[in-house]
Design an enzyme around this catalytic site. Structure first.
Site, mmCIF file in Angstrom:
data_model
loop_
_atom_site.group_PDB
_atom_site.id
_atom_site.type_symbol
_atom_site.label_atom_id
_atom_site.label_comp_id
_atom_site.label_asym_id
_atom_site.label_seq_id
_atom_site.Cartn_x
_atom_site.Cartn_y
_atom_site.Cartn_z
ATOM 1 N N TYR A 176 0.840 -1.205 0.000
ATOM 2 C CA TYR A 176 0.000 0.000 0.000
ATOM 3 C C TYR A 176 0.880 1.262 0.000
ATOM 4 O O TYR A 176 2.092 1.184 -0.129
ATOM 5 C CB TYR A 176 -1.001 -0.070 1.165
ATOM 6 C CG TYR A 176 -1.903 -1.283 1.010
ATOM 7 C CD1 TYR A 176 -2.697 -1.414 -0.138
ATOM 8 C CD2 TYR A 176 -1.908 -2.313 1.938
ATOM 9 C CE1 TYR A 176 -3.493 -2.538 -0.331
ATOM 10 C CE2 TYR A 176 -2.697 -3.441 1.750
ATOM 11 C CZ TYR A 176 -3.494 -3.556 0.609
ATOM 12 O OH TYR A 176 -4.264 -4.668 0.410
ATOM 13 N N GLY A 321 -3.764 -14.616 12.572
ATOM 14 C CA GLY A 321 -4.695 -14.053 11.603
ATOM 15 C C GLY A 321 -5.809 -15.039 11.341
ATOM 16 O O GLY A 321 -6.773 -15.150 12.107
HETATM 17 C C1 LIG Z 1 -9.114 -11.844 5.639
HETATM 18 C C2 LIG Z 1 -7.744 -11.202 5.780
HETATM 19 C C3 LIG Z 1 -7.654 -9.811 5.748
HETATM 20 C C4 LIG Z 1 -6.406 -9.193 5.955
HETATM 21 N N1 LIG Z 1 -6.345 -7.812 6.053
HETATM 22 C C5 LIG Z 1 -5.213 -7.221 6.465
HETATM 23 C C6 LIG Z 1 -5.185 -5.837 6.823
HETATM 24 O O1 LIG Z 1 -6.204 -5.115 6.812
HETATM 25 N N2 LIG Z 1 -3.991 -5.313 7.201
HETATM 26 C C7 LIG Z 1 -2.846 -6.050 7.261
HETATM 27 O O2 LIG Z 1 -1.785 -5.527 7.610
HETATM 28 N N3 LIG Z 1 -2.852 -7.371 6.958
HETATM 29 C C8 LIG Z 1 -3.995 -7.975 6.599
HETATM 30 N N4 LIG Z 1 -4.015 -9.332 6.396
HETATM 31 C C9 LIG Z 1 -2.804 -10.152 6.651
HETATM 32 C C10 LIG Z 1 -2.820 -10.720 8.080
HETATM 33 O O3 LIG Z 1 -2.676 -9.688 9.042
HETATM 34 C C11 LIG Z 1 -1.685 -11.745 8.299
HETATM 35 O O4 LIG Z 1 -0.442 -11.117 8.131
HETATM 36 C C12 LIG Z 1 -1.762 -12.936 7.327
HETATM 37 O O5 LIG Z 1 -3.082 -13.441 7.255
HETATM 38 C C13 LIG Z 1 -0.815 -14.073 7.755
HETATM 39 O O6 LIG Z 1 -1.146 -14.522 9.030
HETATM 40 P P1 LIG Z 1 -2.020 -15.872 9.270
HETATM 41 O O7 LIG Z 1 -1.308 -16.981 8.572
HETATM 42 O O8 LIG Z 1 -2.048 -16.024 10.767
HETATM 43 O O9 LIG Z 1 -3.364 -15.633 8.686
HETATM 44 C C14 LIG Z 1 -5.238 -9.965 6.138
HETATM 45 C C15 LIG Z 1 -5.356 -11.366 6.110
HETATM 46 C C16 LIG Z 1 -6.576 -11.976 5.970
HETATM 47 C C17 LIG Z 1 -6.654 -13.484 6.024
#
Ligand SMILES: Cc1cc2nc3c(=O)[nH]c(=O)nc-3n(C[C@H](O)[C@H](O)[C@H](O)COP(=O)(O)O)c2cc1C
Length: 379
Positions: A176, A321
């Site tokens: 971004y 996440g």
């Molecule tokens: C549905 C969804 C929406 C996400 N939206 C954001 C966001 O708004 N800002 C951000 O920094 N990362 C966002 N991410 C990334 C997550 O913060 C995280 O880094 C990523 O899912 C990896 O972690 P996990 O394996 O525990 O899901 C999003 C991830 C998911 C799955």
């Protein structure tokens, strides 16, 4: 509780004074579920309330700071004072069960869909479009516009303070606007915001300084400031570990409480740099030093994963996440020795039980491979 999980439950005092009751954090996740005009909805409040009982801190979905920065349908805004009432309801809902509430502040830059921004005017550091079909070519921002966006980050922070949040996280990750300015691939400017690596850092650091100034002026207590970044970019001309090292060195001297890596798997080694024998997060933790906690994230599902992430990378904090969507009671189950009951897959009939708003549920269930879906529920 199984004593091997004890390290996840050590309280920690952050740099500027705030104390977190444990090491588990809810990662920021966009849920597409705010009202179309950018105000907070009851559905999103219920979604957070369901997940705040155990974690020490919730980082919200990203919120846009300027009208030109709205990146997603159903994203909420912090771009004007009328938002404070809804933001305040959200902050209270998160804090009610003892978690710190941190608002992730953001500008989407070139990643914004034209129909989400005024006059379809998509902006960025330079006129480099995203590499996907139909992506608009952004208009390079003028210097006065850049200075205004920096102020917008400050104003969004003031609104977060007035709404009762415990902190803000600057979203400098995932491609971004903040990252678009730092990346040599998306920033082709030759003014004070581009060219050398030092110049490319100008915009991110101006935002850090402005947010810090606003916090000093308006916050009464230990208001948190975090910074999230993506350590490497896929494009050949994009960010490398060397750039990330310079970013970390610059951020270390700022009044930040933590750094937050964005990663899909905490184990991933770097693609660039002299040391590819360990994970990116381990290298980042080492570079950040003892004084600046790092949040590690990415494919952490079980408490064994969380312990492994902590011990293999040295990160002080762990963000969940997808897993906290799948298992809202993750922390409570580990705490009461019930870790075998932790769900690591979604069932297609789970939406209501898990309190997931429909737009997020649809995104999850229509994006193959994004979330683990239990086979039995596919029938
Ligand atoms: C549905 C969804 C929406 C996400 N939206 C954001 C966001 O708004 N800002 C951000 O920094 N990362 C966002 N991410 C990334 C997550 O913060 C995280 O880094 C990523 O899912 C990896 O972690 P996990 O394996 O525990 O899901 C999003 C991830 C998911 C799955």
């Amino acid at each position: 509780m199984n004593s091997s999980y004890q390290p996840l439950f050590q309280p920690i005092r952050l740099r500027r004074g705030a104390e977190l009751k444990n090491r588990i954090i809810m990662a920021p996740m966009t849920h597409f579920s705010s009202h179309p005009d950018g105000t907070v909805s009851d559905d999103e409040i219920r979604y957070y309330e369901r997940r705040t009982g155990g974690v020490s801190m919730v980082i919200t979905a990203c919120v846009f700071v300027s009208p030109s920065g709205k990146g997603f349908p159903g994203e909420f805004g912090a771009e004007r004072d009328e938002r404070i009432e809804g933001l305040s309801r959200l902050a209270s809902a998160i804090k009610r069960q003892g978690a710190k509430a941190v608002l992730q502040i953001f500008h989407g830059g070139r990643a914004c869909a034209p129909d989400l921004v005024p006059n379809r005017d998509v902006v960025s550091a330079s006129d480099v479009a995203e590499e996907k079909e139909g992506a608009p070519t952004p208009r390079p921002l003028t210097e006065p516009e850049i200075v205004q966006i920096v102020r917008d980050f400050g104003e969004a922070t003031r609104r977060a303070i007035e709404a009762g949040f415990d902190g803000v996280e600057l979203h400098g990750a995932n491609g971004y606007l903040i990252q678009q300015f730092y990346s040599p691939y998306t920033n082709k400017r030759n003014d004070r915001f581009g060219g050398s690596r030092e110049n490319r850092l100008t915009f991110p650091l101006m935002i850090v300084d402005e947010v810090t100034r606003v916090v000093k002026e308006h916050a009464k207590n230990e208001f948190l400031i975090g910074y999230r970044f993506s350590p490497e970019e896929a494009h050949e001309q994009g960010l490398k570990m060397e750039d990330t090292n310079v970013l970390i060195d610059a951020l270390k001297s700022k009044a930040l409480d933590y750094l937050h890596v964005s990663a899909t798997d905490y184990r991933t080694p770097p693609k660039s740099g002299s040391d590819q024998s360990t994970s990116r997060i381990a290298l980042i933790v080492k570079r950040a030093g003892n004084d600046l906690p790092v949040i590690g994230v990415g494919s952490i599902k079980t408490p064994d994963d969380a312990i492994d992430a902590q011990s293999s990378t040295g990160c002080a904090l762990i963000a969940l996440g997808r897993e906290i969507i799948i298992e809202p009671d993750w922390v409570q189950k580990v705490e009461r020795g019930d870790e075998h009951a932790i769900a690591t897959e979604l069932s297609l009939s789970d939406q209501e039980r898990l309190v997931v708003p429909t737009p997020l549920w649809n995104a999850i269930t229509h994006t193959p491979g994004w979330f683990p879906i239990a086979m039995s529920s596919n029938a």
